[in-house]
Design a protein around this motif. Structure first.
Motif, PDB file in Angstrom:
ATOM      1  N   GLY A   1       2.885  -2.248   8.767  1.00  0.00           N
ATOM      2  CA  GLY A   1       2.803  -3.073   7.893  1.00  0.00           C
ATOM      3  C   GLY A   1       2.717  -2.703   6.463  1.00  0.00           C
ATOM      4  N   CYS A   2       2.824  -1.435   6.283  1.00  0.00           N
ATOM      5  CA  CYS A   2       3.066  -0.632   4.842  1.00  0.00           C
ATOM      6  C   CYS A   2       4.229   0.228   4.701  1.00  0.00           C
ATOM      7  CB  CYS A   2       1.720  -0.261   4.575  1.00  0.00           C
ATOM      8  SG  CYS A   2       0.198  -0.982   5.017  1.00  0.00           S
ATOM      9  N   PRO A   3       5.421  -0.383   4.661  1.00  0.00           N
ATOM     10  CA  PRO A   3       6.471   0.743   4.677  1.00  0.00           C
ATOM     11  C   PRO A   3       6.643   1.288   3.317  1.00  0.00           C
ATOM     12  CG  PRO A   3       6.992  -1.718   4.234  1.00  0.00           C
ATOM     13  CD  PRO A   3       5.532  -1.776   4.591  1.00  0.00           C
TER      14      PRO A   3
ATOM     15  N   ASN B   1       8.982   4.607  10.509  1.00  0.00           N
ATOM     16  CA  ASN B   1       8.577   3.456   9.759  1.00  0.00           C
ATOM     17  C   ASN B   1       8.417   3.540   8.377  1.00  0.00           C
ATOM     18  OD1 ASN B   1       8.622   1.600  12.145  1.00  0.00           O
ATOM     19  ND2 ASN B   1       6.387   2.056  12.261  1.00  0.00           N
ATOM     20  N   CYS B   2       8.022   4.799   8.029  1.00  0.00           N
ATOM     21  CA  CYS B   2       7.719   5.412   6.610  1.00  0.00           C
ATOM     22  C   CYS B   2       8.226   6.694   6.372  1.00  0.00           C
ATOM     23  CB  CYS B   2       6.146   5.374   6.222  1.00  0.00           C
ATOM     24  SG  CYS B   2       5.201   3.862   6.494  1.00  0.00           S
TER      25      CYS B   2
ATOM     26  N   LEU C   1       0.902  -1.267  -0.027  1.00  0.00           N
ATOM     27  CA  LEU C   1       0.003   0.064   0.156  1.00  0.00           C
ATOM     28  C   LEU C   1       0.688   1.048   0.167  1.00  0.00           C
ATOM     29  CD1 LEU C   1      -3.030   1.005   0.288  1.00  0.00           C
ATOM     30  CD2 LEU C   1      -2.771   1.093   2.488  1.00  0.00           C
ATOM     31  N   GLU C   2       0.602   2.380  -0.959  1.00  0.00           N
ATOM     32  CA  GLU C   2       1.348   3.560  -0.736  1.00  0.00           C
ATOM     33  C   GLU C   2       0.640   4.486  -0.499  1.00  0.00           C
ATOM     34  OE1 GLU C   2       2.944   3.799  -4.784  1.00  0.00           O
ATOM     35  OE2 GLU C   2       4.015   1.955  -4.870  1.00  0.00           O
ATOM     36  N   GLU C   3      -0.899   4.506  -0.679  1.00  0.00           N
ATOM     37  CA  GLU C   3      -1.661   5.837  -0.316  1.00  0.00           C
ATOM     38  C   GLU C   3      -2.543   5.448   0.755  1.00  0.00           C
ATOM     39  OE1 GLU C   3      -3.016   8.174  -3.549  1.00  0.00           O
ATOM     40  OE2 GLU C   3      -0.924   8.303  -4.694  1.00  0.00           O
ATOM     41  N   LEU C   4      -3.016   6.096   1.454  1.00  0.00           N
ATOM     42  CA  LEU C   4      -4.134   5.889   2.552  1.00  0.00           C
ATOM     43  C   LEU C   4      -4.847   7.161   2.858  1.00  0.00           C
ATOM     44  CD1 LEU C   4      -5.638   4.012   4.325  1.00  0.00           C
ATOM     45  CD2 LEU C   4      -4.090   4.467   6.169  1.00  0.00           C
TER      46      LEU C   4
ATOM     47  N   PHE D   1      -2.959   4.074  13.553  1.00  0.00           N
ATOM     48  CA  PHE D   1      -1.685   4.667  12.652  1.00  0.00           C
ATOM     49  C   PHE D   1      -0.342   4.067  12.508  1.00  0.00           C
ATOM     50  CE2 PHE D   1      -0.461   9.387  11.255  1.00  0.00           C
ATOM     51  CZ  PHE D   1      -0.363   8.796  10.070  1.00  0.00           C
ATOM     52  N   ILE D   2       0.059   3.526  13.702  1.00  0.00           N
ATOM     53  CA  ILE D   2       1.211   2.713  13.809  1.00  0.00           C
ATOM     54  C   ILE D   2       1.157   1.436  13.021  1.00  0.00           C
ATOM     55  CG2 ILE D   2       2.615   1.757  15.694  1.00  0.00           C
ATOM     56  CD1 ILE D   2       2.080   4.055  17.565  1.00  0.00           C
ATOM     57  N   ALA D   3      -0.052   0.897  13.438  1.00  0.00           N
ATOM     58  CA  ALA D   3      -0.210  -0.628  12.749  1.00  0.00           C
ATOM     59  C   ALA D   3       0.083  -0.405  11.100  1.00  0.00           C
ATOM     60  CB  ALA D   3      -1.289  -1.080  13.037  1.00  0.00           C
TER      61      ALA D   3
END
Length: 222
Positions: free
Chosen positions: A56-58, A81-82, A22-25, A50-52
Motif C-alpha cells: 500500500g505504500c510503494p 514492492n519497495c 508514506l515514506e517512513e515507518l 509488513f507485506i501489507a
C-alpha cells in the motif's frame, strides 16, 4: 509514522489503505525487554502486516520494524514492492530466530534486501544468520554506511566479507545498542505524552462537570 506493535497487522493494513504516500515507518515493541510478551491475544506485528504496508505504500524508503517472527519470502516481497529503501532495519526480538515457516536461516531475506535495494545506506540484520548473509551484504551492499547486528553473532569470515566488500561502511553496531536505545527513547516520549493526555482529559472532565452543574443550576433559577 511511529507506532507501537500493539496496532497489530490490522493497524498496519489500515495504514496501507489510507497512507499511500508514506515514506517512513517505525514500529516499536510495546515491551522490548521481553521478546516472548503476549498482551492478551496480541502477538504484535508479523510478516503479514509488513507485506501489507509494502503493497500500500510503494514510496516507503525507511523502515524500522520490530517483530517476533519473520520469513525470507515476506522480506523478499517487501523489497520487491519497495525497492527504494535507503534504511532497512528489521529487528526480530527473539535471538537467532529462523524463518518460522521453514526453520531455515534468514540469510535469503537480507540477501533480497541488498540485491534489490541498491541505494541502501543503513541496515539492521537479525534472526538466525550464517556467513552467507554477510557474503550477500559484502557482494551487493556497495553503498552501505551503517550496519547493526541485531541479536546475532558474527564470525571472522563474515567480518572479512563486510570489510572487503563494503567500501563506504563507517559504523558497526555489534550490540544493537542504537536500535534499542531508539526504541526506549521513543517509548519514553510516548509514555510522557500519554500521561499529559490523561491529565488533560481529567481536567476537561472536571470542567465539563462544573459547567454542566452551572447550566443545570441556571435553568433551575429561571
Amino acid at each position: 509514522m511511529q507506532v507501537l506493535d500493539t496496532v497489530e497487522d490490522k493497524g498496519l493494513e489500515a495504514v496501507a489503505s489510507h497512507c499511500p504516500l508514506l515514506e517512513e515507518l517505525r514500529v516499536f515493541p510495546a515491551d522490548p525487554s521481553d521478546p516472548d510478551v503476549v498482551l492478551g491475544e496480541n502477538i504484535g506485528v508479523t510478516d503479514a502486516g509488513f507485506i501489507a504496508v509494502s503493497r500500500g505504500c510503494p514510496k516507503l524508503h525507511y523502515v524500522l520494524y520490530f517483530c517476533r517472527q519473520m520469513t525470507n519470502a515476506a522480506v523478499a516481497t517487501v523489497v520487491q514492492n519497495c525497492p527504494n529503501f535507503t534504511h532497512f532495519r528489521l529487528c526480530i526480538l527473539k535471538p537467532c530466530q529462523p524463518d518460522y515457516t521453514t526453520n531455515e536461516p534468514m540469510d535469503e531475506a537480507f540477501g533480497s534486501v541488498v540485491k534489490r535495494c541498491t541505494n541502501l545506506t543503513r541496515l539492521s540484520v537479525s534472526g538466525l544468520l550464517t556467513d552467507l548473509a554477510f557474503e550477500y551484504i559484502g557482494k551487493y551492499a556497495k553503498n552501505l554506511e551503517f550496519l547493526s547486528l541485531a541479536f546475532v553473532g558474527s564470525s571472522d569470515k563474515s567480518m572479512q566479507c563486510l570489510m572487503s566488500g563494503c567500501p563506504k561502511i563507517r559504523q558497526f553496531d555489534l550490540a544493537n545498542r542504537e536500535v534499542m536505545d531508539e526504541s526506549a527513547e521513543w517509548r519514553l516520549k510516548y509514555d510522557q505524552e500519554l500521561q499529559k493526555s490523561n491529565v488533560c482529559a481529567k481536567e476537561l472532565a472536571e470542567i465539563q462537570k462544573i459547567w454542566g452543574f452551572s447550566t443545570f443550576a441556571s435553568k433551575l433559577g429561571n
